[in-house]
Scaffold this motif. Sequence first.
Motif, short mmCIF file in Angstrom:
data_model
loop_
_atom_site.label_atom_id
_atom_site.label_comp_id
_atom_site.label_asym_id
_atom_site.label_seq_id
_atom_site.Cartn_x
_atom_site.Cartn_y
_atom_site.Cartn_z
N ALA A 146 27.15 18.14 -78.98
CA ALA A 146 27.22 18.46 -77.55
C ALA A 146 27.92 17.36 -76.76
O ALA A 146 27.73 16.17 -77.04
CB ALA A 146 25.81 18.67 -77.00
N SER A 147 28.67 17.78 -75.76
CA SER A 147 29.32 16.82 -74.86
C SER A 147 28.40 16.37 -73.73
O SER A 147 28.74 15.44 -73.00
CB SER A 147 30.59 17.45 -74.27
N TRP A 148 27.26 17.03 -73.56
CA TRP A 148 26.31 16.73 -72.48
C TRP A 148 24.96 16.41 -73.10
O TRP A 148 24.46 17.16 -73.93
CB TRP A 148 26.21 17.93 -71.54
N ASN A 149 24.34 15.32 -72.66
CA ASN A 149 23.13 14.87 -73.35
C ASN A 149 21.89 15.72 -73.06
O ASN A 149 20.88 15.59 -73.75
CB ASN A 149 22.85 13.39 -73.06
N ALA A 150 21.93 16.60 -72.07
CA ALA A 150 20.77 17.46 -71.78
C ALA A 150 20.48 18.44 -72.92
O ALA A 150 19.39 19.02 -72.98
CB ALA A 150 20.98 18.23 -70.48
N HIS A 193 33.38 8.43 -69.84
CA HIS A 193 34.01 9.68 -69.43
C HIS A 193 33.40 10.20 -68.12
O HIS A 193 34.09 10.44 -67.14
CB HIS A 193 33.82 10.71 -70.55
N TYR A 194 32.12 10.37 -68.13
CA TYR A 194 31.37 10.94 -67.00
C TYR A 194 29.91 10.69 -67.32
O TYR A 194 29.55 10.62 -68.49
CB TYR A 194 31.67 12.45 -66.89
N PRO A 195 29.06 10.51 -66.32
CA PRO A 195 27.65 10.22 -66.62
C PRO A 195 27.04 11.25 -67.57
O PRO A 195 27.15 12.46 -67.35
CB PRO A 195 26.98 10.28 -65.24
N ASP A 196 26.44 10.77 -68.66
CA ASP A 196 25.72 11.60 -69.62
C ASP A 196 26.62 12.53 -70.43
O ASP A 196 26.13 13.46 -71.06
CB ASP A 196 24.63 12.44 -68.92
N CYS A 197 27.92 12.29 -70.42
CA CYS A 197 28.85 13.17 -71.13
C CYS A 197 29.84 12.36 -71.96
O CYS A 197 30.01 11.16 -71.76
CB CYS A 197 29.65 14.03 -70.14
N ARG A 198 30.49 13.03 -72.90
CA ARG A 198 31.61 12.43 -73.64
C ARG A 198 32.74 13.46 -73.67
O ARG A 198 32.52 14.66 -73.47
CB ARG A 198 31.19 12.05 -75.06
N PRO A 199 33.97 13.01 -73.91
CA PRO A 199 35.09 13.95 -73.92
C PRO A 199 34.90 15.05 -74.98
O PRO A 199 34.42 14.79 -76.08
CB PRO A 199 36.29 13.06 -74.27
N ASP A 200 35.31 16.25 -74.64
CA ASP A 200 35.16 17.36 -75.56
C ASP A 200 35.91 17.12 -76.87
O ASP A 200 35.47 17.55 -77.94
CB ASP A 200 35.68 18.65 -74.92
N GLU A 201 37.05 16.43 -76.80
CA GLU A 201 37.82 16.18 -78.01
C GLU A 201 37.02 15.34 -79.00
O GLU A 201 37.08 15.56 -80.23
CB GLU A 201 39.14 15.46 -77.67
N LEU A 202 36.27 14.38 -78.50
CA LEU A 202 35.44 13.55 -79.37
C LEU A 202 34.31 14.37 -79.98
O LEU A 202 34.02 14.26 -81.18
CB LEU A 202 34.89 12.36 -78.59
N PHE A 223 30.78 22.38 -75.15
CA PHE A 223 31.84 21.69 -74.42
C PHE A 223 31.51 21.65 -72.92
O PHE A 223 30.92 22.60 -72.40
CB PHE A 223 33.17 22.43 -74.60
N CYS A 224 31.94 20.59 -72.23
CA CYS A 224 31.59 20.50 -70.81
C CYS A 224 32.72 20.04 -69.88
O CYS A 224 32.52 19.98 -68.67
CB CYS A 224 30.37 19.60 -70.62
N ASP A 225 33.92 19.74 -70.42
CA ASP A 225 34.97 19.20 -69.55
C ASP A 225 35.39 20.17 -68.45
O ASP A 225 35.76 19.74 -67.34
CB ASP A 225 36.19 18.81 -70.38
N THR A 226 35.38 21.46 -68.71
CA THR A 226 35.77 22.42 -67.67
C THR A 226 34.85 22.30 -66.45
O THR A 226 35.32 22.38 -65.31
CB THR A 226 35.74 23.86 -68.22
N ASP A 227 33.57 22.12 -66.69
CA ASP A 227 32.64 21.99 -65.57
C ASP A 227 32.84 20.67 -64.82
O ASP A 227 32.76 20.62 -63.59
CB ASP A 227 31.20 22.10 -66.07
#
Length: 352
Positions: A146-150, A193-202, A223-227
């Motif tokens: 997951a790209s988002w830690n939640a 990248h963004y709080p609690d997230c990592r790039p979707d490519e990674l 994936f979460c980059d679109t959001d």
Amino acid sequence: MKIKFLLLLGFLSLSGLAQKHHNVENIILISVDGFRWQEVFKGADSLLIEDKKFWTDNKVERRQKLLPFFWNEIAAKGQLYGNRDHGNKVDVKNKYWFSYPGRSETLCGYYDPKVNSNDYPNNPNENVLEFFNSHKAYKGKVITFASWNALGRILNRDRNGMLVNLPEEDVLGANSSEAQQLINELQHLIPDHYPDCRPDELTYIMTKAYIQKNQPKVIHIDFCDTDIYGHNGEYSKYLDAAHRIDKMIADLWNTLQNDPFYKDKTALLIFPDHGRGLGDKWTDHGTGAPHSNETWFAALGPGIPTLGEVSEENQIYQDQIAQTAAHILGMTFKANHPVGERIEGVYLSARK
């Protein structure tokens, strides 16, 4: 009448024989955070676009330019739902229209009104991934990257012990491949990248390396980059992120189709967790952004009839996706809560 009856029997017999070759053994579930149905079915929005990279006056060409795998592969061999211009509707059932409740509804097959915050603690509702993991054939072969830690809380990995890899977490194991070891190192070297997230490519390359080493049977990618770019109001980057996700899904599908373990035995389901608003509300979702309850759904794989863009008037909901995934693997998802019914017509199973 006798001839018609014999022809019907022959058709049913051939259909039954064909379906025996369509028992899916593996499934991929992919979530694309906050990606609107408008871009899926219409391509770039003329009212928002600045960079003309994904623009053409022709709507069919425009959506194909943005999402070539969706429109060259899924539309040709699978199913796409959610073009509301044809009355084909996909919606979340939850009344909140944002990320944790949307993902929970989709993966648990259930709208729980108590799940009402992105900060909600461990989800008490059982999800379809842990249901798969409870079966002997799938035990230890169900993964989430997951790209988002939640997602750790949404899937309640503390309860079920599944592999749910989150931002900043390495893939551990004495037998990890050289590629996995290098990706682990890379994760800690790239800029925040963004709080609690990592790039979707990674997230994707970590998933791919794990698949090539371990051959899991149920693969969930979030994936979460679109959001992220949507909330930032960066429409060009939002489109770029969607285009890259399409490219990663294509790469994953091609990788699996060239692996005998997965080839012609794997189904793919793709969906968002919520939609977005329109016009100047496009940057947001939730009840303050009307239409962000509107979503979409895509399916591809053996046993999934080729319907392409489904244009008939119909209504399906996100809480039906979990049972649909279970049906594809020949199971009936049961949990500590009610579960939405499967989406009819997505999969023609040879199993009884």
